[in-house]
Write a protein that holds these residues in place. Structure first.
Motif, mmCIF file in Angstrom:
data_model
loop_
_atom_site.group_PDB
_atom_site.id
_atom_site.type_symbol
_atom_site.label_atom_id
_atom_site.label_comp_id
_atom_site.label_asym_id
_atom_site.label_seq_id
_atom_site.Cartn_x
_atom_site.Cartn_y
_atom_site.Cartn_z
ATOM 1 N N CYS A 24 3.349 -2.987 6.083
ATOM 2 C CA CYS A 24 3.019 -4.129 5.234
ATOM 3 C C CYS A 24 4.210 -5.064 5.083
ATOM 4 O O CYS A 24 4.055 -6.275 5.079
ATOM 5 C CB CYS A 24 2.559 -3.657 3.862
ATOM 6 N N VAL A 33 -2.623 17.768 6.702
ATOM 7 C CA VAL A 33 -2.720 16.338 6.423
ATOM 8 C C VAL A 33 -1.707 15.574 7.268
ATOM 9 O O VAL A 33 -2.000 14.550 7.883
ATOM 10 C CB VAL A 33 -2.490 16.055 4.919
ATOM 11 N N ASN A 67 5.886 0.058 3.284
ATOM 12 C CA ASN A 67 4.503 -0.320 3.049
ATOM 13 C C ASN A 67 4.283 -0.707 1.596
ATOM 14 O O ASN A 67 3.372 -1.433 1.257
ATOM 15 C CB ASN A 67 3.567 0.848 3.387
ATOM 16 N N GLU A 68 5.133 -0.193 0.724
ATOM 17 C CA GLU A 68 4.891 -0.350 -0.701
ATOM 18 C C GLU A 68 5.421 -1.662 -1.253
ATOM 19 O O GLU A 68 4.900 -2.201 -2.217
ATOM 20 C CB GLU A 68 5.545 0.820 -1.453
ATOM 21 N N GLU A 73 -5.820 6.282 -7.423
ATOM 22 C CA GLU A 73 -5.763 4.861 -7.770
ATOM 23 C C GLU A 73 -5.159 4.649 -9.170
ATOM 24 O O GLU A 73 -4.226 3.872 -9.350
ATOM 25 C CB GLU A 73 -7.189 4.305 -7.720
ATOM 26 N N ILE A 124 4.269 14.801 0.079
ATOM 27 C CA ILE A 124 3.007 15.191 0.687
ATOM 28 C C ILE A 124 2.558 16.580 0.216
ATOM 29 O O ILE A 124 1.387 16.937 0.276
ATOM 30 C CB ILE A 124 3.125 15.130 2.236
ATOM 31 N N ARG A 138 0.810 -1.219 0.000
ATOM 32 C CA ARG A 138 0.000 0.000 0.000
ATOM 33 C C ARG A 138 0.844 1.270 0.000
ATOM 34 O O ARG A 138 2.003 1.264 0.385
ATOM 35 C CB ARG A 138 -0.985 0.031 1.162
ATOM 36 N N THR A 139 0.222 2.337 -0.472
ATOM 37 C CA THR A 139 0.891 3.628 -0.471
ATOM 38 C C THR A 139 -0.118 4.709 -0.120
ATOM 39 O O THR A 139 -1.309 4.550 -0.354
ATOM 40 C CB THR A 139 1.523 3.936 -1.845
ATOM 41 N N ASP A 142 1.047 7.977 -0.844
ATOM 42 C CA ASP A 142 1.927 9.065 -1.276
ATOM 43 C C ASP A 142 1.272 10.095 -2.180
ATOM 44 O O ASP A 142 1.852 11.131 -2.458
ATOM 45 C CB ASP A 142 3.183 8.496 -1.941
ATOM 46 N N ILE A 143 0.070 9.789 -2.691
ATOM 47 C CA ILE A 143 -0.611 10.814 -3.488
ATOM 48 C C ILE A 143 -1.754 11.387 -2.655
ATOM 49 O O ILE A 143 -2.746 10.715 -2.391
ATOM 50 C CB ILE A 143 -1.118 10.240 -4.827
ATOM 51 N N GLU A 144 -1.558 12.595 -2.207
ATOM 52 C CA GLU A 144 -2.538 13.303 -1.376
ATOM 53 C C GLU A 144 -3.053 12.461 -0.202
ATOM 54 O O GLU A 144 -4.221 12.547 0.173
ATOM 55 C CB GLU A 144 -3.705 13.807 -2.230
ATOM 56 N N ALA A 145 -2.187 11.613 0.329
ATOM 57 C CA ALA A 145 -2.508 10.795 1.502
ATOM 58 C C ALA A 145 -3.708 9.866 1.292
ATOM 59 O O ALA A 145 -4.312 9.403 2.257
ATOM 60 C CB ALA A 145 -2.710 11.666 2.737
ATOM 61 N N THR A 146 -4.045 9.565 0.031
ATOM 62 C CA THR A 146 -5.100 8.585 -0.246
ATOM 63 C C THR A 146 -4.481 7.182 -0.237
ATOM 64 O O THR A 146 -3.494 6.949 -0.928
ATOM 65 C CB THR A 146 -5.692 8.817 -1.662
ATOM 66 N N ARG A 191 3.024 1.973 -11.003
ATOM 67 C CA ARG A 191 3.380 0.562 -10.824
ATOM 68 C C ARG A 191 3.959 -0.003 -12.124
ATOM 69 O O ARG A 191 5.016 -0.625 -12.126
ATOM 70 C CB ARG A 191 2.136 -0.227 -10.402
ATOM 71 N N ILE A 219 0.948 -0.988 -4.927
ATOM 72 C CA ILE A 219 1.885 -0.167 -5.676
ATOM 73 C C ILE A 219 3.019 -1.031 -6.237
ATOM 74 O O ILE A 219 3.231 -1.054 -7.435
ATOM 75 C CB ILE A 219 2.352 1.084 -4.890
ATOM 76 N N VAL A 240 -3.902 3.616 -1.356
ATOM 77 C CA VAL A 240 -4.165 2.776 -2.526
ATOM 78 C C VAL A 240 -3.382 1.481 -2.357
ATOM 79 O O VAL A 240 -2.223 1.503 -1.950
ATOM 80 C CB VAL A 240 -3.716 3.472 -3.836
ATOM 81 N N LYS A 242 2.687 17.675 -2.887
ATOM 82 C CA LYS A 242 2.287 17.697 -4.304
ATOM 83 C C LYS A 242 0.796 17.374 -4.445
ATOM 84 O O LYS A 242 0.282 16.467 -3.776
ATOM 85 C CB LYS A 242 3.088 16.647 -5.079
ATOM 86 N N THR A 299 -1.493 5.515 -9.207
ATOM 87 C CA THR A 299 -0.666 4.500 -8.579
ATOM 88 C C THR A 299 -0.429 3.330 -9.542
ATOM 89 O O THR A 299 0.684 2.830 -9.658
ATOM 90 C CB THR A 299 -1.335 4.008 -7.281
#
Ligand code: SF4
Lengths: 247, 479
Positions: free
Chosen positions: B267, B27, B219-220, B180, B156, A223-224, A226-230, B187, A235, A232, B158, B183
């Motif tokens: 993760c 945030v 986590n990634e 989504e 954070i 999971r990430t 990194d884009i606007e803290a959403t 990927r 990755i 997803v 951007k 990402t």
């Protein structure tokens, strides 16, 4: 920079001329290795005695970390569970590790019936070094075109909802990482209560010469945020992770 | 990375005026800070875990020479190579040589703050090597040509739209919209790179002395890719990043991860014990560990600052800091921002360059309270302020001017005797009386104009407390 010079600069910064012969008592849980060994023994016995409770704890923690948890009463039921997960994601190509539990569950048969092309990544013992390196390259290409990776594992940690896998011969690092879906099969008796027991056992194993090249702790899908803290999923690793608990 | 700690004030003002950045900071606050507090509250014996973490790090740093030797021996025993680097340049030259010897074309990176210190990307690119960051946040800022904004959430600041532009331009594919979709797009782009990379450079969240292992927390899953795909794995660590035993990992991971993101576990936690086993299907053939000093020995030497080496880089002090939350990560001007950065950076650059950072704190203590290894950051900020005021023995390094130091010296003298204090306050009253407006000093002349730039200063009372006290005691007696 020369190692000796580097270390003696540190000794000097600490106000001495050389490294101490012994660092004094270590404040961690096991200053003494003999203590660690007996604690490890106790931990194993307790995990075995409490295996049913631990399996229940694990099931709920795994769900919390994002695993899809499936239960199978006996090993014979596992094949059907895996086949149905594959059906659900329209899988046509699968890759398996060499974990014995997958043989016990006869997943090869189950997936053949399901029409899924199942492969493993074993390198033939007889291959020459060149052949091995070619096989490695071929196998890498393949792993990125596979729909699902199926593995067993060494432990499940009830505290954190974590699957632990030691990579080794027959257990590729990529099977649980590259395909978009990972399915793991684990059984009662493989659950440890917490990270304390895991690293204690690892500590004792390594000291006893039983060292693997590494260890992976996997807690749900990649999971990430990194884009606007959403948040997803998927990755670099799997988008979806399933675990079948037997027993 | 070239430090720009000197321009803290201007950079901070710029960040304060940027509405979008201020939103991003919220945030950070709402996400990480609250998650950490919730995770700590939800953990049995959280305080005991912190105390244990601190004890383990104190012990390790006090025996750093001993444990570093042990680590190096064990990495070599496991079939890996160890390089001790005095500074970033030294570390870079090792990586460059290694890359040249192995004809490396593409290097993938998994988040490493130490490689930011080294400025490694730039150096390798100069040699014609393609370098690609694989942590999504780091990849985004690499495409944008910037440096990380936050050690846990580098991009954070951007917006989704900015990310969409960057990815579309780099990949020459259609512009995506949602987080989504973006990402997924990243990927695919990064998988293509993973497959052709010859070398990976990662950091190390921990190194374990007794087993020669390193531990990566992500986590990634890029840490796993980086230790599975390329032929050569290089891990770069600061020399303080080690712990004695594998059995210490449970305590250290618990406090690190909860403090970083509020999760119970990340993760992926990946332990690497050297190159792959000879009969394994994948994993690197070579493992290299770079252990870097780069000015850390200055912290070690100064007993009042040594504690800063306990830092496990979780970022909690930053998220907790009311100053950091307003001025943001880039203002601090070097790799490590926020409260801990305000100690590490000035010691790295020298106080002359970096003395503004320890001053940028209200000493509220939130960082100390948040720190998983109980580092007393406010105490060290004060220590650095005092070192700034006293002046470095080396005149070239002095941060405070001669006049300033003399003024404070005189102040100190004045405060130490009743008579001098009274005389001083009389002089003060006379000097300030032309500036007085309704009991306040609203505009002081240079060089002290800063005192009244954003708030008024209370004017001295017409009669001092001492005088009033004497008068009234006398009046009572006379009655
Ligand atoms: S000083 Fe403490 S809170 Fe700040 S990053 Fe280091 S370990 Fe975390």
């Amino acid at each position: 920079m020369d190692r000796k010079a580097f270390i003696s600069n540190i000794s000097e910064s600490l106000g001495r001329t050389q490294s101490p012969a012994s660092p004094g008592a270590h404040p961690g849980r096991f200053p003494d290795f003999a203590d660690a060994e007996s604690a490890a023994e106790t931990a194993r016995t307790e995990a075995a005695n409490r295996s049913s409770d631990l399996l229940e704890d694990a099931a709920s923690a795994l769900a919390t970390t994002g695993w899809n948890v499936h239960r199978a009463e006996t090993i014979e039921d596992v094949g059907d569970v895996i086949a149905s997960i594959c059906r659900g994601i329209d899988a046509t190509k699968a890759l398996r590790s060499g974990h014995e539990i997958l043989d016990e569950a006869q997943i090869n048969l189950a997936l053949e019936r399901e029409g899924v092309d199942l492969r493993d990544m074993n390198l033939d013992e007889e291959m020459s070094p060149d052949e091995r390196s070619d096989a490695r390259i071929a196998h890498r290409k393949e792993v990125f075109q596979t729909d699902v990776g199926i593995t067993g594992g060494d432990y499940v940690i009830a505290e954190t909802g974590t699957l632990v896998i030691h990579p080794k011969k027959g257990v590729s690092r990529l099977t649980s990482l590259a395909p978009p879906v990972h399915i793991a099969v684990m059984k009662r008796g493989q659950v440890l209560p917490s990270l304390d027991e895991l690293f204690l056992l690892e500590h004792v194993d390594i000291h006893s010469g039983n060292r693997h090249a590494g260890m992976n702790l996997i807690s749900g899908p990649s999971r990430t945020g990194d884009i606007e803290a959403t948040i997803v999923h998927g990755i670099h690793g799997p988008v979806e992770t399933h675990i079948v608990l037997v027993g | 990375m070239e430090p720009t700690t000197k321009t803290f004030n201007t950079a901070a003002s710029r960040a304060l005026a940027d509405v979008r950045l201020q939103q991003a900071h919220e945030v950070v606050y709402n996400g990480f800070h609250r998650a950490r507090i919730a995770a700590a509250a939800d953990t049995d014996e959280w305080e005991a875990q912190r105390t244990l973490g601190k004890a383990i790090k104190d012990h390790t740093i006090a025996n750093l020479d001993y444990y570093l030797e042990m680590l190096a021996d064990n990495v070599e025993k496991n079939g890996g190579n160890v390089y001790f680097a005095s500074d970033g340049e030294d570390a870079n030259s090792y990586v460059r040589k290694l890359a040249a010897q192995n004809d490396v074309q593409t290097v993938i990176k998994s988040k490493s703050m130490v490689s930011e210190e080294m400025g490694l990307n730039h150096v390798l690119e100069t040699d014609g090597i393609e370098v690609v960051e694989t942590d999504l946040g780091e990849y985004i800022i690499q495409l944008a040509g910037e440096s990380p904004y936050h050690i846990i959430a580098p991009a954070i600041h951007k917006t989704k739209e900015q990310v969409a532009d960057l990815l579309a331009e780099e990949s020459n594919t259609a512009r995506q919209e949602t987080a989504e979709q973006l990402t997924r797009q990243a990927r695919e782009m990064l998988r293509e790179v993973f497959q052709r990379a010859d070398m990976s450079v990662t950091g190390a969240n921990f190194a374990v002395a007794e087993t020669g292992s390193i531990v990566l927390v992500t986590n990634e899953g890029n840490g796993r890719m980086a230790t599975s795909m390329p032929r050569i794995h290089v891990a770069a660590m600061g020399m303080e990043k080690l712990i004695p035993s594998v059995a210490d990992l449970s305590a250290m991971l618990r406090i690190l991860i909860r403090s970083a993101t509020g999760q119970r576990i990340s993760c992926y936690v990946t332990m690497v014990n050297g190159p792959r086993a000879h009969d394994e299907e994948d994993g690197p053939e070579e493992f290299h560990l770079i252990i870097m000093n780069n000015g850390r020995d200055r912290l070690l030497r100064d007993e009042s600052l040594r504690e800063a080496l306990n830092c496990i880089r979780c970022g909690a002090c930053m998220n907790a800091c009311p100053v950091y939350r307003k001025v943001g990560g880039h203002s601090y001007g070097w790799v490590y921002p926020g409260p801990i950065g305000s100690i590490v950076s000035p010691v790295f650059t020298g106080l002359k360059e970096g003395h503004k950072l320890p001053a940028a704190s209200s000493l509220c203590g939130a960082c100390h309270e948040a720190c998983p290894v109980k580092i007393n950051i406010p105490r060290m900020l004060l220590e650095l302020r005092s070192q700034t005021a006293q002046g470095d023995p080396d005149p070239a390094q002095r941060a405070s001017g001669f006049g300033e130091r003399m003024t404070w010296k005189a102040w100190r003298q004045g405060m130490m005797s009743r008579r001098r204090f009274d005389a001083g306050s009389t002089v003060g009253k006379i000097v300030t009386s032309p500036l007085k407006r309704d009991g306040w000093l609203t505009k002081a002349p240079p060089p002290v104009s800063g005192w009244t730039a954003s708030r008024d200063f209370p004017a001295p009372a017409p009669k001092s407390f001492g005088k009033l006290f004497a008068e009234r005691t006398k009046a009572v007696k006379d009655d």
